[in-house]
Each structure stands twice: as C-alpha cells, then as structure tokens.
Design a protein around this motif. Structure first.
Motif, PDB file in Angstrom:
ATOM      1  N   VAL A  76       0.776  -1.079  -0.294  1.00 47.12           N
ATOM      2  CA  VAL A  76      -0.001   0.154  -0.049  1.00 47.12           C
ATOM      3  C   VAL A  76       1.002   1.249   0.120  1.00 47.12           C
ATOM      4  N   GLN A  77       0.249   2.515  -0.532  1.00 51.06           N
ATOM      5  CA  GLN A  77       0.929   3.575  -0.325  1.00 51.06           C
ATOM      6  C   GLN A  77       0.371   4.485   0.828  1.00 51.06           C
ATOM      7  N   THR A  78       1.216   5.513   1.351  1.00 53.34           N
ATOM      8  CA  THR A  78       0.600   6.152   2.314  1.00 53.34           C
ATOM      9  C   THR A  78       0.208   7.454   1.682  1.00 53.34           C
ATOM     10  N   ARG A  79      -1.475   7.742   1.773  1.00 47.10           N
ATOM     11  CA  ARG A  79      -1.918   8.939   0.885  1.00 47.10           C
ATOM     12  C   ARG A  79      -2.156  10.010   1.968  1.00 47.10           C
ATOM     13  N   LEU A  80      -2.018  11.274   1.453  1.00 46.91           N
ATOM     14  CA  LEU A  80      -2.871  12.568   2.092  1.00 46.91           C
ATOM     15  C   LEU A  80      -4.138  12.267   1.870  1.00 46.91           C
ATOM     16  N   VAL A  81      -5.026  12.621   2.633  1.00 42.60           N
ATOM     17  CA  VAL A  81      -6.534  12.624   2.568  1.00 42.60           C
ATOM     18  C   VAL A  81      -6.936  13.960   3.043  1.00 42.60           C
ATOM     19  N   CYS A  82      -7.847  14.705   2.085  1.00 41.24           N
ATOM     20  CA  CYS A  82      -8.551  15.853   2.586  1.00 41.24           C
ATOM     21  C   CYS A  82      -9.720  15.842   2.131  1.00 41.24           C
ATOM     22  N   SER A  83     -10.434  16.862   2.418  1.00 49.38           N
ATOM     23  CA  SER A  83     -11.976  17.164   2.038  1.00 49.38           C
ATOM     24  C   SER A  83     -11.818  17.844   0.641  1.00 49.38           C
ATOM     25  N   ARG A  84     -13.040  17.597  -0.212  1.00 47.60           N
ATOM     26  CA  ARG A  84     -13.068  18.275  -1.363  1.00 47.60           C
ATOM     27  C   ARG A  84     -12.990  19.754  -1.331  1.00 47.60           C
ATOM     28  N   LYS A  85     -13.452  20.256  -0.319  1.00 46.46           N
ATOM     29  CA  LYS A  85     -13.680  21.585  -0.058  1.00 46.46           C
ATOM     30  C   LYS A  85     -12.314  22.206   0.884  1.00 46.46           C
ATOM     31  N   GLY A  86     -11.357  21.290   1.053  1.00 45.72           N
ATOM     32  CA  GLY A  86     -10.333  21.656   1.793  1.00 45.72           C
ATOM     33  C   GLY A  86      -9.135  21.744   1.185  1.00 45.72           C
ATOM     34  N   THR A 133       2.185  18.697  -4.287  1.00 46.09           N
ATOM     35  CA  THR A 133       3.613  18.214  -4.008  1.00 46.09           C
ATOM     36  C   THR A 133       4.151  18.386  -2.801  1.00 46.09           C
ATOM     37  N   ASN A 134       5.323  18.076  -2.286  1.00 42.73           N
ATOM     38  CA  ASN A 134       5.804  17.986  -1.074  1.00 42.73           C
ATOM     39  C   ASN A 134       5.921  19.615  -0.593  1.00 42.73           C
ATOM     40  N   GLY A 165      -0.233   6.160  17.507  1.00 42.46           N
ATOM     41  CA  GLY A 165       0.294   4.831  17.362  1.00 42.46           C
ATOM     42  C   GLY A 165       0.439   4.334  15.902  1.00 42.46           C
ATOM     43  N   SER A 166       0.075   5.141  14.965  1.00 44.73           N
ATOM     44  CA  SER A 166      -0.153   4.776  13.537  1.00 44.73           C
ATOM     45  C   SER A 166       1.266   4.796  12.906  1.00 44.73           C
ATOM     46  N   SER A 167       1.737   4.376  11.780  1.00 43.91           N
ATOM     47  CA  SER A 167       2.907   4.207  11.113  1.00 43.91           C
ATOM     48  C   SER A 167       3.248   5.715  10.398  1.00 43.91           C
ATOM     49  N   TYR A 168       1.981   6.537  10.455  1.00 42.95           N
ATOM     50  CA  TYR A 168       2.331   7.659   9.928  1.00 42.95           C
ATOM     51  C   TYR A 168       3.157   8.980  10.581  1.00 42.95           C
ATOM     52  N   PRO A 197      -5.081  14.080  -2.842  1.00 39.35           N
ATOM     53  CA  PRO A 197      -4.281  14.935  -3.653  1.00 39.35           C
ATOM     54  C   PRO A 197      -2.993  14.155  -4.069  1.00 39.35           C
ATOM     55  N   MET A 198      -2.469  13.374  -2.851  1.00 38.28           N
ATOM     56  CA  MET A 198      -1.123  13.048  -3.273  1.00 38.28           C
ATOM     57  C   MET A 198      -0.655  11.714  -2.414  1.00 38.28           C
ATOM     58  N   ALA A 199       0.071  10.947  -3.001  1.00 38.47           N
ATOM     59  CA  ALA A 199       0.961   9.952  -2.255  1.00 38.47           C
ATOM     60  C   ALA A 199       2.165  10.453  -1.606  1.00 38.47           C
ATOM     61  N   LEU A 200       2.441   9.882  -0.277  1.00 36.40           N
ATOM     62  CA  LEU A 200       3.563  10.425   0.473  1.00 36.40           C
ATOM     63  C   LEU A 200       4.794   9.445   0.518  1.00 36.40           C
ATOM     64  N   ASN A 201       4.673   8.306  -0.026  1.00 32.27           N
ATOM     65  CA  ASN A 201       5.666   7.230  -0.157  1.00 32.27           C
ATOM     66  C   ASN A 201       5.443   6.294  -1.294  1.00 32.27           C
TER      67      ASN A 201
END
Length: 478
Positions: A140-150, A155-156, A169-172, A231-235
């Motif tokens: 799996v990829q770690t993804r940044l998740v936002c609201s459509r209104k956010g 990019t980084n 406790g998450s891997s994030y 909007p983007m994957a982080l890894n």
C-alpha cells in the motif's frame, strides 16, 4: 508503533496535553522494550505451542470496514477472513479481540494478550525493532487525505501550512517525521484517542484538516464518504503483514515459520486474490463521485419509501434486499417512471419480454417492477451451472441480467478457451471486453455483445451493494 518521546516538540504546545502524551508514549515505549527483550514469565513456551495447548488462536484487530466487523450474518472483514482461514489450517478455534485504535492493537500484542495482530499493520522500522512479522500480504501507499472543500496540495513543497492530524500509534508518525526532516515548515499533530477511520469521517463531513491513510483504506472509505479526496501519495508501496506476539525473542519463531509456509501455499494465494477483490478492488475501480454522492442522498430520501418492497421480494427469493436495491439504483436511480430509448422501463428497467416472463403487467408500477425484476434475477441464478459457487453466482447472474444469459455463457466459453476458469467471475470478467472484438466474437455462438458494459455494470452494482450493506448495519430497519 510507539510515539518517539524525543520528538515530543512536534505535538502542539499545550503543557498539560504534552505531559499526558509524553507519559502515554513512555508507557508504550516501555512495553516495546520489554517485548523486544523477551521479558516474560519463565514458564512460557513458543507462541505457536501455547496456542496449540489452548486450542485457540488469539487475534487482535481493529473494528473497521477494512479489517473486522459484524454484519447480520456474523463476523466479516479482510483480516477476519484471512485469520479464520489460518486458524482452520492450524486446527484451532479463532478468538478475535477488536480494538478501536492502532495503539490498542499494539499494546495487546506487546503485552502478550494476543498471538497475532491482524490489523493492516505497515512494517516500519520502529515496529520491526520491537516485534516479528509474518510475510507481507499487501502493498500500500500512504496517501494524504483531505476534503474536496479543503486544502489541495500537489507536491511536498505545498505541505507546509496544511493542518495535518494523524491517529496515535499509527505508522504515519514515521512517514511524517521523515518528511519533516526534508521539508522545512512541515508540521502535524497527533489527535488523542481516535482512529484513522474516525478522522476520515470528520474529513468526510467537510472538516478542513487533512490526515494520512493507506491507499486501500482511502479507496474503501470514499465510497461511504464521497467528499474524501487524496491529492497525493507520500511514499512508494509499503508492505502490510501480521505482527506476532512474543516480541523479538525466540518465542514467535515457530509461528513465523509455520505462517510463512501457509502464505506460500497456492490455496492461500488464491484466497488473498479473492479477499483483495471482495474488499478492496471493487472500491478502487468503481468510484464515481457524482453518482456516489447522489446515491447517498437517495439512501436518505427515496430508499425508505421502496425498502419494504425490496425486502418483501428479496425474502420471497432468499436474496439480500440490498442486492436488489443496488440493481434498481444502477438501472433507474430508484425512479418508478424511468424510461430508456431502448424501450426498458421502471424501477428494474424491464424489457417487455422480461416483464411478460416475470408476470409484470405495468412496468411503471414500482411494486410490480421490483417483484418482477427480483423474480427474473432469481431465475437467472437458478439457471447457472452448479460449478459456480458462493457470491460469484450473484455476479454471473448480474452479467446475464445486463447483457443476456446466452452472452454470459459465451464469455464462459471464451474464458475456458483462454485457459481461465469459466466458473470464477474474476477470470470471466477478464475476457468480457473480447466479446466486442470481431476476430473473437465471430467464433462465439451468440456473436457480438456489450462486454465492457456488462463488466462495468457488475462492478457498479457490487459497489452500491456493499455501501448498502454497510448502511444496513447502522440502520437495521424495522
């Protein structure tokens, strides 16, 4: 994963909260150290041997749609189904312990209250230093998740200034700390006592912060929360595996070897393909924001009017009412007066011929249309060859409902010619597009068919069906 107390300046600067979090992090870190050192009672043997003595495999997991939950037929979920198959392989009873957060899962495994942690755990350096893992079974990829209104970072370089909140406790934590070392100005906070899923729900209700989620978790949740966007994957791809009890001592070694042999079996590989398709691939391939958003509004508005009709017909034919409702939504968007230029009409969009066959005299009468469509679909199910089993029967019947029974049988013939299993929907689905290829369909009994349309139709109905089943758990009705 423990929160790194040497970096507690990353947590918002509220002294009381800071102290509380630091103490909690220290407690979990201490547990990890004890686990790694194998500090256990001297009489304890290997994790596998102890499980065999008990006759039970103890599995800790998360209570979430991607891992484990209870529906009306009992426990289900990707991790539950996989763990249940492994327990059966061992000849042991399965005991599931559901936690609400990753912290709870990790604490249970380092305290030896479970033999396995099956909770979609990414293998990180900190976790690997504290416990052993079985073979990876997802990437799996770690993804940044936002609201459509956010926020909409691409990019980084766009990440500084974005309000990022993650579950404890998450891997994030490790993901963001690595990025923080590379991106000046990047900040994030750790929300107390929440899960990844609860943060996604908040964002799905238009909260303006962002969070992190594994790619398959995001794909599943955006069906229920169509306001989510990534909007983007982080890894790059990261491995997911089961964590084993016993820390890094000798105690989990025999379980680790046994598990590796089980995952290497062809039967297990086939099971993983089936589970991945059932729980994740439909979610990933069938998302239409406009239609999903409209569907969820209709679930609150139109569905309560028609639900008793779906339930009555489904009960008569021993079908899930949610499946009939999903078919009807795909056909007519639950409009009794729906019409098509091809001549099909009504809630279930019946042709004149199929309506006559099902005893429907008025296709624009909602009750008649639902009853007739259910009757017609049930007949298709009964006609299917006995070699088609389980939920695959539903999907084959859906393809027949859309493009005709004979064309569906042509697809099975073609699958067999290509060395695929004609009784497995996953295999037959792969050849449906070829029913539109003149060089191929000229040799089939019924010739050309809208194969791609049937493939997409089945995927869409399955998607709506799953959303409705999740809805039913929270709204069981009368």
């Amino acid at each position: 994963m423990a929160i790194d107390v040497t970096r507690c300046s990353l947590i918002p600067r509220h002294s009381t909260a800071l102290l509380s979090r630091a103490l909690k992090a220290l407690a979990i870190l201490t547990l990890f150290v004890l686990a790694a050192c194998g500090d256990r009672e001297p009489h304890q043997g290997s994790v596998l041997r102890e499980a065999q003595k008990r006759g039970q495999l103890r599995v800790v997991t998360l209570n979430s749609p991607t891992t484990y939950y209870e529906d009306r037929e009992g426990p289900v979920g990707f991790e539950y189904d996989l763990a249940n198959a492994y327990a059966h392989y061992l000849g042991l009873d399965l005991t599931m312990q559901a936690e609400q957060t990753i912290e709870g899962v990790l604490q249970a495994i380092v305290e030896d209250r479970a033999d396995i942690a099956a909770a979609g755990l990414t293998i990180t350096k900190a976790r690997k230093d504290a416990m052993r893992f079985g073979p990876p079974y997802l990437q799996v990829q770690t993804r940044l998740v936002c609201s459509r209104k956010g926020p909409k970072p691409k990019t980084n370089a766009d990440l500084p200034g974005v309000d990022i909140r993650i579950a404890p406790g998450s891997s994030y934590v490790e993901v963001l700390q690595k990025l923080k070392d590379e991106i000046p100005g990047l900040e994030y906070s750790i929300s107390e006592n929440v899960s990844v899923e609860s943060l996604l729900v908040q964002i799905g209700k238009s909260a303006r912060f962002c969070t992190l989620a594994d790619s398959h978790v995001f794909a599943l949740h955006r069906r229920y929360l169509p306001e989510l966007t990534s909007p983007m994957a982080l890894n790059d791809d990261q491995p997911i595996a089961w964590a084993l009890g016993g820390g890094t001592s000798w105690r989990p070694i025999s379980l680790e070897r046994n598990m590796a042999a089980w995952f290497a079996r062809e039967e297990t590989k086939a099971l993983l393909e089936t589970l991945n398709e059932r729980y994740f691939q439909v979610a990933d391939n069938s998302f239409d924001y406009v239609d999903i958003a409209r569907f969820r509004r209709a679930m609150r508005g139109r569905l309560p009017v028609f639900r008793p009709m779906f339930e009555k017909t489904a009960s008569r034919h021993k079908l899930p009412w949610e499946l009939l409702a999903a078919i009807s939504w795909r056909e007519s968007h639950w409009r009794a007066d729906a019409r098509s230029h091809t001549g099909v009409r009504g809630m279930m969009m019946l042709t004149r011929a199929s309506a006559r066959e099902a005893g429907v005299t008025n296709r624009l009468d909602a009750a008649q249309s639902i009853a007739g469509g259910g009757r017609y679909y049930a007949r298709l199910l009964r006609r299917l060859p006995d070699g088609i089993v389980g939920e695959d029967r539903y999907w084959f019947a859906l393809a027949a409902y859309n493009m005709g029974y004979a064309h569906m049988m042509d697809a099975r013939i073609l699958a067999g010619k290509n060395g695929l299993d004609p009784d497995r929907w996953r295999d037959v689905r792969e050849v449906l597009a070829d029913l539109e290829n003149p060089e191929i369909y000229k040799d089939l009994p019924r010739g050309y068919a809208h194969g791609r349309q049937a493939r997409d139709y089945v995927a869409a109905v399955r998607n709506f069906y799953d959303i409705l089943r999740q809805h039913t758990q929270k709204n069981p009705g009368p």
